[in-house]
Design a protein around this motif. Structure first.
Motif, PDB file in Angstrom:
ATOM      1  N   TRP A 209       0.752  -1.247   0.050  1.00 43.27           N
ATOM      2  CA  TRP A 209       0.014  -0.149   0.094  1.00 43.27           C
ATOM      3  C   TRP A 209       1.115   1.147   0.116  1.00 43.27           C
ATOM      4  O   TRP A 209       1.801   1.548   0.673  1.00 43.27           O
ATOM      5  CB  TRP A 209      -0.841   0.027   1.265  1.00 43.27           C
ATOM      6  CG  TRP A 209      -2.000   0.852   1.013  1.00 43.27           C
ATOM      7  CD1 TRP A 209      -2.728   1.426  -0.062  1.00 43.27           C
ATOM      8  CD2 TRP A 209      -2.887   1.401   2.084  1.00 43.27           C
ATOM      9  NE1 TRP A 209      -3.741   2.072   0.252  1.00 43.27           N
ATOM     10  CE2 TRP A 209      -4.174   2.320   1.614  1.00 43.27           C
ATOM     11  CE3 TRP A 209      -2.787   1.205   3.481  1.00 43.27           C
ATOM     12  CZ2 TRP A 209      -5.050   2.956   2.350  1.00 43.27           C
ATOM     13  CZ3 TRP A 209      -3.867   1.821   4.349  1.00 43.27           C
ATOM     14  CH2 TRP A 209      -5.116   2.674   3.807  1.00 43.27           C
ATOM     15  N   LEU A 210       0.452   2.148  -0.985  1.00 41.66           N
ATOM     16  CA  LEU A 210       1.134   3.375  -1.103  1.00 41.66           C
ATOM     17  C   LEU A 210       0.229   4.429  -0.389  1.00 41.66           C
ATOM     18  O   LEU A 210      -0.661   4.981  -0.851  1.00 41.66           O
ATOM     19  CB  LEU A 210       1.411   3.741  -2.531  1.00 41.66           C
ATOM     20  CG  LEU A 210       2.563   2.945  -3.026  1.00 41.66           C
ATOM     21  CD1 LEU A 210       2.423   3.508  -4.606  1.00 41.66           C
ATOM     22  CD2 LEU A 210       3.922   3.242  -2.636  1.00 41.66           C
ATOM     23  N   SER A 211       0.368   4.778   0.842  1.00 44.64           N
ATOM     24  CA  SER A 211      -0.458   5.586   1.610  1.00 44.64           C
ATOM     25  C   SER A 211      -0.142   7.006   1.528  1.00 44.64           C
ATOM     26  O   SER A 211       1.097   7.462   1.065  1.00 44.64           O
ATOM     27  CB  SER A 211      -0.347   5.222   3.181  1.00 44.64           C
ATOM     28  OG  SER A 211      -1.008   6.174   4.316  1.00 44.64           O
ATOM     29  N   TYR A 212      -1.211   8.051   1.683  1.00 44.86           N
ATOM     30  CA  TYR A 212      -0.942   9.431   1.465  1.00 44.86           C
ATOM     31  C   TYR A 212      -0.227   9.997   2.655  1.00 44.86           C
ATOM     32  O   TYR A 212      -0.053   9.424   3.802  1.00 44.86           O
ATOM     33  CB  TYR A 212      -2.145  10.050   1.386  1.00 44.86           C
ATOM     34  CG  TYR A 212      -3.059   9.583   0.006  1.00 44.86           C
ATOM     35  CD1 TYR A 212      -2.661   9.944  -1.165  1.00 44.86           C
ATOM     36  CD2 TYR A 212      -4.183   8.886   0.160  1.00 44.86           C
ATOM     37  CE1 TYR A 212      -3.218   9.725  -2.316  1.00 44.86           C
ATOM     38  CE2 TYR A 212      -4.823   8.566  -1.080  1.00 44.86           C
ATOM     39  CZ  TYR A 212      -4.270   8.866  -2.010  1.00 44.86           C
ATOM     40  OH  TYR A 212      -5.136   8.490  -3.262  1.00 44.86           O
ATOM     41  N   PRO A 213       0.555  11.197   2.572  1.00 46.45           N
ATOM     42  CA  PRO A 213       1.368  11.639   3.737  1.00 46.45           C
ATOM     43  C   PRO A 213       0.411  12.008   4.866  1.00 46.45           C
ATOM     44  O   PRO A 213      -0.715  12.011   4.739  1.00 46.45           O
ATOM     45  CB  PRO A 213       1.760  13.109   3.099  1.00 46.45           C
ATOM     46  CG  PRO A 213       1.791  12.885   1.691  1.00 46.45           C
ATOM     47  CD  PRO A 213       0.519  11.981   1.351  1.00 46.45           C
TER      48      PRO A 213
END
Length: 309
Positions: A209-213
């Motif tokens: 998963w590429l999560s938002y900042p």
């Protein structure tokens, strides 16, 4: 865990990468230079992009992440790294040696699936297996009619293309027809956000998963959700950074990141690691200092704390 994630995260299970472009065009000096050169806001200076990518590789950062921004929209004001993502990855594969190459993230519904698989496989071969493929459904509605695509059905198109990627396009090819080059190892797929899918679907079908900042506290809930649906699969995020030359400069939060000295950066990275983040991609476009100086300082004082040999 996919072997490429083991390379990315290392024995410590936590690592630091960089988001392209390695430029500080959003800083006060960068904006002044852009005005002098007649570049719109968000269109980066590309004079030093190759030198910065090589430097990042030499200094031991674990990954370079590129974005898929097909069209420049002044309302968004961000052209990413300007170059088309797969074309640029092919170039980066040729000028770097060990650093992983990731996309954060390719907009699947805008891409022709068969050509996408061919491009993915080509980059994987050219980079000797360094590709990490982040994918997304896209959030710029203006792009969809320009490409002749339906914005409202992008979630279904995303699922269909993921299936094609997993099956190496065999679901779309008649018997006897091949798509070359073949891959010897499946490229891991990471998703940015939820891509119009349920958390359960994402956890089942994606490799990371590429999560938002966010702040460490904000990541607690997100990491918890990911562990529920994705188990031990990697959780990755991005951090905007304006690194002060004074190591003791206190942490100041800004939208999607922090300002402060390297002591504050170290504390922030340790806090992110403690809540379950496994890879942080540093975004330097707001850096008031030259990017090369920041890379050198982080490599000397920060990377050894996390990148264990």
């Amino acid at each position: 865990m996919h072997s490429r994630f083991q390379t990315l995260l290392g024995p410590n299970g936590f690592s630091i990468g960089l988001e392209m472009p390695l430029d500080n065009d959003w800083s006060s000096g960068g904006q002044r230079l852009a005005r002098e050169e007649g570049r719109p806001f968000g269109v980066t200076d590309l004079k030093h992009h190759a030198a910065m990518a090589r430097l990042a590789d030499q200094l031991g950062f674990r990954a370079l992440w590129v974005r898929d921004v097909p069209l420049y929209d002044p309302d968004f004001g961000d052209a990413g790294q300007v170059f088309e993502a797969f074309s640029y990855l092919g170039y980066l594969a040729g000028i770097t040696h060990g650093i992983m190459l990731g996309t954060a993230a390719m907009v699947l519904p805008l891409r022709e699936p068969l050509l996408f698989v061919k491009a993915m496989n080509s980059i994987d071969h050219l980079s000797n297996g360094r590709l990490l493929l982040g994918v997304a459904s896209g959030d710029r509605a203006v792009e969809y009619p320009i490409f002749g695509k339906d914005y409202d059905s992008r979630g279904a198109a995303f699922r269909d293309t993921v299936q094609t990627l997993r099956q190496q396009a065999q679901d779309r090819l008649p018997e006897g027809i091949q798509l070359l080059p073949h891959v010897t190892s499946a490229v891991p797929l990471l998703v940015a956000g939820l891509a119009q899918q349920s958390p359960a679907w994402v956890g089942q079908h994606m490799d990371g998963w590429l999560s938002y900042p966010g702040t460490p506290q904000e990541h607690v809930r997100r990491v918890g959700l990911w562990r529920e649906v994705g188990g031990s699969k990697p959780y990755i995020t991005v951090l905007q950074l304006d690194l002060d030359a004074d190591p003791a400069a206190p942490l100041r939060r800004m939208r999607m990141g922090i300002r402060g000295g390297r002591n504050a950066l170290l504390d922030e990275l340790q806090a992110l690691q403690e809540v379950g983040v496994q890879h942080v991609s540093l975004h330097l476009r707001l850096s008031e200092r030259p990017v090369a100086d920041v890379l050198q300082e982080v490599a000397q004082h920060i990377l050894p704390r996390f990148h264990l040999s």
